[in-house]
Design a protein around this motif. Structure first.
Motif, PDB file in Angstrom:
ATOM      1  N   ILE A  61       0.833  -1.202   0.000  1.00 28.47           N
ATOM      2  CA  ILE A  61       0.000   0.000   0.000  1.00 28.47           C
ATOM      3  C   ILE A  61       0.867   1.252   0.000  1.00 28.47           C
ATOM      4  CG2 ILE A  61      -1.886   1.171   1.219  1.00 28.47           C
ATOM      5  CD1 ILE A  61      -2.597  -1.472   2.507  1.00 28.47           C
ATOM      6  N   SER A  62       2.145   1.101   0.424  1.00 30.47           N
ATOM      7  CA  SER A  62       3.009   2.276   0.527  1.00 30.47           C
ATOM      8  C   SER A  62       3.236   2.948  -0.819  1.00 30.47           C
ATOM      9  CB  SER A  62       4.357   1.884   1.144  1.00 30.47           C
ATOM     10  OG  SER A  62       5.113   1.076   0.258  1.00 30.47           O
ATOM     11  N   ALA A  63       3.258   2.178  -1.919  1.00 37.63           N
ATOM     12  CA  ALA A  63       3.422   2.793  -3.238  1.00 37.63           C
ATOM     13  C   ALA A  63       2.271   3.757  -3.520  1.00 37.63           C
ATOM     14  CB  ALA A  63       3.488   1.712  -4.317  1.00 37.63           C
ATOM     15  N   TYR A  64       1.064   3.339  -3.173  1.00 37.95           N
ATOM     16  CA  TYR A  64      -0.103   4.220  -3.314  1.00 37.95           C
ATOM     17  C   TYR A  64       0.024   5.432  -2.388  1.00 37.95           C
ATOM     18  CZ  TYR A  64      -4.769   5.952  -2.156  1.00 37.95           C
ATOM     19  OH  TYR A  64      -5.846   6.764  -1.878  1.00 37.95           O
ATOM     20  N   LEU A  65       0.407   5.196  -1.144  1.00 41.43           N
ATOM     21  CA  LEU A  65       0.498   6.287  -0.165  1.00 41.43           C
ATOM     22  C   LEU A  65       1.560   7.305  -0.551  1.00 41.43           C
ATOM     23  CD1 LEU A  65       0.268   4.204   3.149  1.00 41.43           C
ATOM     24  CD2 LEU A  65      -1.554   5.525   2.063  1.00 41.43           C
ATOM     25  N   VAL A 100      -9.010  -1.439  -3.476  1.00 39.87           N
ATOM     26  CA  VAL A 100      -9.449  -2.022  -2.198  1.00 39.87           C
ATOM     27  C   VAL A 100      -9.454  -3.545  -2.265  1.00 39.87           C
ATOM     28  CG1 VAL A 100     -11.325  -2.147  -0.520  1.00 39.87           C
ATOM     29  CG2 VAL A 100     -10.826   0.017  -1.670  1.00 39.87           C
ATOM     30  N   LEU A 101      -9.940  -4.097  -3.371  1.00 43.47           N
ATOM     31  CA  LEU A 101      -9.972  -5.552  -3.509  1.00 43.47           C
ATOM     32  C   LEU A 101      -8.555  -6.123  -3.520  1.00 43.47           C
ATOM     33  CD1 LEU A 101     -11.891  -7.919  -3.779  1.00 43.47           C
ATOM     34  CD2 LEU A 101     -11.802  -7.661  -6.277  1.00 43.47           C
ATOM     35  N   GLY A 102      -7.626  -5.376  -4.116  1.00 44.79           N
ATOM     36  CA  GLY A 102      -6.231  -5.808  -4.097  1.00 44.79           C
ATOM     37  C   GLY A 102      -5.668  -5.840  -2.680  1.00 44.79           C
ATOM     38  N   VAL A 103      -6.052  -4.860  -1.861  1.00 36.17           N
ATOM     39  CA  VAL A 103      -5.628  -4.825  -0.463  1.00 36.17           C
ATOM     40  C   VAL A 103      -6.144  -6.064   0.270  1.00 36.17           C
ATOM     41  CG1 VAL A 103      -5.841  -3.609   1.735  1.00 36.17           C
ATOM     42  CG2 VAL A 103      -5.492  -2.318  -0.373  1.00 36.17           C
ATOM     43  N   ILE A 104      -7.405  -6.415   0.027  1.00 38.17           N
ATOM     44  CA  ILE A 104      -8.011  -7.579   0.674  1.00 38.17           C
ATOM     45  C   ILE A 104      -7.291  -8.858   0.254  1.00 38.17           C
ATOM     46  CG2 ILE A 104     -10.108  -8.974   0.857  1.00 38.17           C
ATOM     47  CD1 ILE A 104     -11.707  -6.365   0.501  1.00 38.17           C
ATOM     48  N   PHE A 105      -7.053  -9.005  -1.054  1.00 37.04           N
ATOM     49  CA  PHE A 105      -6.376 -10.204  -1.553  1.00 37.04           C
ATOM     50  C   PHE A 105      -4.958 -10.321  -0.986  1.00 37.04           C
ATOM     51  CE2 PHE A 105      -9.122 -10.391  -5.632  1.00 37.04           C
ATOM     52  CZ  PHE A 105     -10.033 -11.201  -4.982  1.00 37.04           C
ATOM     53  N   SER A 106      -4.220  -9.208  -0.964  1.00 38.29           N
ATOM     54  CA  SER A 106      -2.842  -9.262  -0.473  1.00 38.29           C
ATOM     55  C   SER A 106      -2.802  -9.580   1.017  1.00 38.29           C
ATOM     56  CB  SER A 106      -2.125  -7.930  -0.740  1.00 38.29           C
ATOM     57  OG  SER A 106      -2.687  -6.884   0.020  1.00 38.29           O
ATOM     58  N   THR A 107      -3.734  -9.024   1.780  1.00 43.61           N
ATOM     59  CA  THR A 107      -3.772  -9.283   3.223  1.00 43.61           C
ATOM     60  C   THR A 107      -4.092 -10.749   3.507  1.00 43.61           C
ATOM     61  OG1 THR A 107      -4.492  -7.014   3.650  1.00 43.61           O
ATOM     62  CG2 THR A 107      -4.852  -8.617   5.405  1.00 43.61           C
ATOM     63  N   SER A 125      -5.647 -16.571  -2.555  1.00 47.10           N
ATOM     64  CA  SER A 125      -5.743 -15.109  -2.446  1.00 47.10           C
ATOM     65  C   SER A 125      -4.522 -14.428  -3.048  1.00 47.10           C
ATOM     66  CB  SER A 125      -5.890 -14.699  -0.974  1.00 47.10           C
ATOM     67  OG  SER A 125      -7.061 -15.239  -0.409  1.00 47.10           O
ATOM     68  N   LEU A 126      -3.345 -15.008  -2.823  1.00 44.04           N
ATOM     69  CA  LEU A 126      -2.127 -14.430  -3.376  1.00 44.04           C
ATOM     70  C   LEU A 126      -2.124 -14.521  -4.895  1.00 44.04           C
ATOM     71  CD1 LEU A 126       0.426 -13.093  -2.299  1.00 44.04           C
ATOM     72  CD2 LEU A 126       1.548 -15.321  -2.316  1.00 44.04           C
ATOM     73  N   LEU A 127      -2.610 -15.634  -5.428  1.00 43.98           N
ATOM     74  CA  LEU A 127      -2.707 -15.787  -6.881  1.00 43.98           C
ATOM     75  C   LEU A 127      -3.674 -14.761  -7.470  1.00 43.98           C
ATOM     76  CD1 LEU A 127      -2.047 -17.330  -9.468  1.00 43.98           C
ATOM     77  CD2 LEU A 127      -3.889 -18.935  -8.898  1.00 43.98           C
ATOM     78  N   LEU A 128      -4.815 -14.570  -6.808  1.00 40.66           N
ATOM     79  CA  LEU A 128      -5.780 -13.575  -7.271  1.00 40.66           C
ATOM     80  C   LEU A 128      -5.202 -12.164  -7.204  1.00 40.66           C
ATOM     81  CD1 LEU A 128      -9.055 -14.943  -5.606  1.00 40.66           C
ATOM     82  CD2 LEU A 128      -8.449 -15.008  -8.038  1.00 40.66           C
ATOM     83  N   PHE A 129      -4.414 -11.908  -6.165  1.00 43.55           N
ATOM     84  CA  PHE A 129      -3.786 -10.589  -6.031  1.00 43.55           C
ATOM     85  C   PHE A 129      -2.819 -10.333  -7.185  1.00 43.55           C
ATOM     86  CE2 PHE A 129       0.022  -8.320  -4.348  1.00 43.55           C
ATOM     87  CZ  PHE A 129      -0.539  -7.054  -4.294  1.00 43.55           C
ATOM     88  N   MET A 132      -3.485  -7.419 -14.416  1.00 47.81           N
ATOM     89  CA  MET A 132      -4.547  -7.078 -15.356  1.00 47.81           C
ATOM     90  C   MET A 132      -5.243  -5.757 -15.043  1.00 47.81           C
ATOM     91  SD  MET A 132      -6.159 -10.932 -15.625  1.00 47.81           S
ATOM     92  CE  MET A 132      -7.421 -10.450 -16.802  1.00 47.81           C
ATOM     93  N   GLY A 133      -5.138  -5.259 -13.801  1.00 51.98           N
ATOM     94  CA  GLY A 133      -5.860  -4.063 -13.412  1.00 51.98           C
ATOM     95  C   GLY A 133      -5.259  -2.786 -13.988  1.00 51.98           C
ATOM     96  N   LYS A 134      -6.078  -1.739 -14.082  1.00 51.19           N
ATOM     97  CA  LYS A 134      -5.628  -0.443 -14.607  1.00 51.19           C
ATOM     98  C   LYS A 134      -4.840   0.339 -13.559  1.00 51.19           C
ATOM     99  CE  LYS A 134      -9.442   0.080 -17.918  1.00 51.19           C
ATOM    100  NZ  LYS A 134     -10.588   0.922 -18.343  1.00 51.19           N
ATOM    101  N   THR A 135      -5.234   0.219 -12.301  1.00 58.22           N
ATOM    102  CA  THR A 135      -4.533   0.912 -11.212  1.00 58.22           C
ATOM    103  C   THR A 135      -4.142  -0.107 -10.140  1.00 58.22           C
ATOM    104  OG1 THR A 135      -6.652   1.416 -10.143  1.00 58.22           O
ATOM    105  CG2 THR A 135      -5.714   3.097 -11.597  1.00 58.22           C
ATOM    106  N   PRO A 136      -3.119  -0.921 -10.411  1.00 57.96           N
ATOM    107  CA  PRO A 136      -2.745  -1.986  -9.476  1.00 57.96           C
ATOM    108  C   PRO A 136      -2.197  -1.441  -8.172  1.00 57.96           C
ATOM    109  CG  PRO A 136      -1.081  -1.765 -11.170  1.00 57.96           C
ATOM    110  CD  PRO A 136      -2.221  -0.874 -11.574  1.00 57.96           C
ATOM    111  N   LEU A 137      -2.456  -2.168  -7.099  1.00 60.05           N
ATOM    112  CA  LEU A 137      -1.905  -1.800  -5.798  1.00 60.05           C
ATOM    113  C   LEU A 137      -0.390  -1.881  -5.839  1.00 60.05           C
ATOM    114  CD1 LEU A 137      -2.508  -1.181  -2.775  1.00 60.05           C
ATOM    115  CD2 LEU A 137      -2.412  -3.647  -2.382  1.00 60.05           C
TER     116      LEU A 137
END
Length: 500
Positions: A67-71, A201-208, A241-245, A251-256
């Motif tokens: 998340i730090s990259a976003y922050l 947000v979904l990426g945060v959930i998957f990574s956690t 979850s890690l695979l989904l992350f 594939m996402g436009k704004t990846p975590l």
């Protein structure tokens, strides 16, 4: 876009703010290593549980760092620094006032939230305010402060635990943490341009879920066994979850977390090597104090003093390796360092109940000498290849994988130790026809089995070092990729690197 917004900023006060905060964060992390055996007794928990004070810290880092990259791109440098250092101070207060393991672990996790933001922020700021030709020297300066904490941490911890309650450790760290906040409030400046990216947000959930599930599964296997329903469920959920992350990030436009950094081959190679080295390094930090205090009967202070020369030598070598890196690159530093690390790690796989204090100190000091040539030069070699726009994501990715590999490596090696010790104890009882009610004989069995388990874990750490050594021969000195204002993503990817 992580570019400097004012080229005339004074670097000294900014670096001082970052190094003070990093020193306090690393001191808090390393100060517990020697105290863990004593805390196991006071808190009435076993090895697999007490390691969560270290693993939980690293896991929270692993969750926060993506998340730090976003922050870093979203908030100003000064604001982010003050929030992170304040959270660390708050966690220290909770630890100091904790009355049981749950509160202590909670405080450690709050500390880790602050540290999980501070460490990648420091790397990005250094990459931003220093030109490429001076990065090795800058990383060496960073290493002095960052290694000074592990140098004094174990010794201070040993002396305090021997003479006072372990709560005093946090009362000593607290004023330092508050000073880091106050000093940063006056000295930190905004050095990175901000934007308004969207948080996945979904990426945060998957990574956690991914990182948390895998780590918990490995840790719980030490006490519950690999066949436990909880262990299997955590590993499965964590893996999926890690695979989904990863898929969502690609594939996402704004990846975590931007996986495009792995299209730069030297960054990929150095990140892998650093992850393997971290697994091997943390094994010694956790297993050696257990051997010194529980098997050899050394006091916490004696354990801390044994680790002190190695940490001091590592601090002295840090600026030297930084200057050498600026001249010749990371390959031969890494090769020589890993040869030393491999040999000394193998020496730790030959421990006996008669291993002398001086021998252990010599081997550990040599091991730290080898390690001093590895972490910073290898990381800098990989980061140098990235364009500036990917600095935050590259730093976050490197820090994430290093933290998680350290946590997983520790959990895995401690699990191997406890499982091997348990199975070896059964073999000794059966072969020696020992009555389990004979306390004297059972104490001998427990000691022999524990040594056997620790040696087995160090054998695995030795092979990890061998793998890293082989990979180190492929490190190449690269010309950093500089991007122009009109550079496109395809151009960034295509202009990978060329030999100097």
């Amino acid at each position: 876009m992580t570019s400097m917004i004012n080229a005339n900023l004074r670097k000294g006060p900014i670096m001082a703010s970052l190094l003070i905060a990093a020193f306090v964060a690393l001191l808090s992390q390393t100060v517990l290593n020697v105290a863990l055996p004593k805390m196991m007794i006071d808190l009435n928990v076993n090895e697999s549980t007490i390691q969560w004070l270290s693993n939980g810290y690293m896991l929270m880092n692993g969750v926060l760092v993506p998340i730090s990259a976003y922050l870093i791109n979203r908030f100003t440098t000064r604001k982010l620094f003050l929030v992170a250092s304040s959270l660390f101070a708050l966690g220290t207060i909770i630890c100091a006032l904790s009355g049981d393991f749950s509160w202590l672990l909670g405080g450690r996790l709050v500390q880790a939230v602050g540290a999980g933001i501070l460490m990648p922020l420091m790397s990005v700021v250094v990459l931003t305010i220093f030109p490429v030709a001076e990065r090795g020297k800058a990383m060496g300066m960073m290493g002095i402060a960052m290694i000074f904490a592990p140098a004094i941490g174990p010794t201070m911890s040993g002396w305090i635990v021997e003479h006072y309650h372990w709560h005093v450790l946090f009362y000593i760290i607290l004023p330092l943490a508050l000073f880091a906040v106050i000093f940063g409030a006056f000295s930190m400046r905004d050095v990175i341009k901000t934007s308004n990216p969207n948080l996945d947000v979904l990426g945060v959930i998957f990574s956690t879920l991914g990182f948390g599930g895998i780590l918990y599964g490995f840790s719980a296997a030490g006490s519950d066994g690999w066949g436990s329903v909880d262990v299997v469920a955590c590993l499965v959920v964590g893996g999926i979850s890690l695979l989904l992350f990863i898929l969502r990030s690609i594939m996402g436009k704004t990846p975590l977390l931007e996986f495009r950094v792995f299209k730069y081959p030297m960054f990929s190679l150095t990140t892998l090597i650093n992850a393997i080295i971290t697994m091997a390094m943390f094994s010694g930090m956790i297993l050696l104090p257990i051997f010194l205090q529980n098997i050899r009967g050394f006091t916490p202070l004696e354990s801390g003093l044994l680790l002190l020369p190695g940490a001091i030598l590592m601090g002295i070598m840090s600026p030297i390796t930084g200057m050498i890196f600026d001249k010749i690159g990371a390959r031969w530093l890494a090769v020589i360092g890993l040869i030393i690390t491999t040999i000394t790690t193998y020496e730790f796989s030959q421990l006996t109940a008669e291993s002398t204090y001086n021998h252990l100190m010599l081997v550990y000091t040599l091991r730290m000498f080898g390690m001093s040539m590895l972490m910073m030069p290898i990381q800098t070699a990989g980061m140098n290849q990235l364009p500036r726009s990917l600095n935050a994501h590259g730093s976050a990715m490197s820090q994430t994988l290093r933290n998680v590999s350290g946590a997983l490596g520790t959990a895995l090696l401690v699990t191997f130790m406890t499982n091997k010790a348990a199975s070896h104890a059964k073999e000794l009882i059966i072969s020696g026809r020992i009555d389990p009610s004979d306390k004297a004989k059972m104490a001998e069995v427990t000691q022999a089995a524990t040594i056997y388990g620790i040696n087995h874990s160090f054998v695995i750490a030795t092979w990890l070092s061998v793998v890293a050594l082989v990979l180190a021969f492929f490190i190449r000195k690269v010309q950093p990729h500089e991007e122009s204002k009109d550079a496109t993503t395809n151009a960034q990817v295509a202009a990978l690197f060329e030999d100097e």
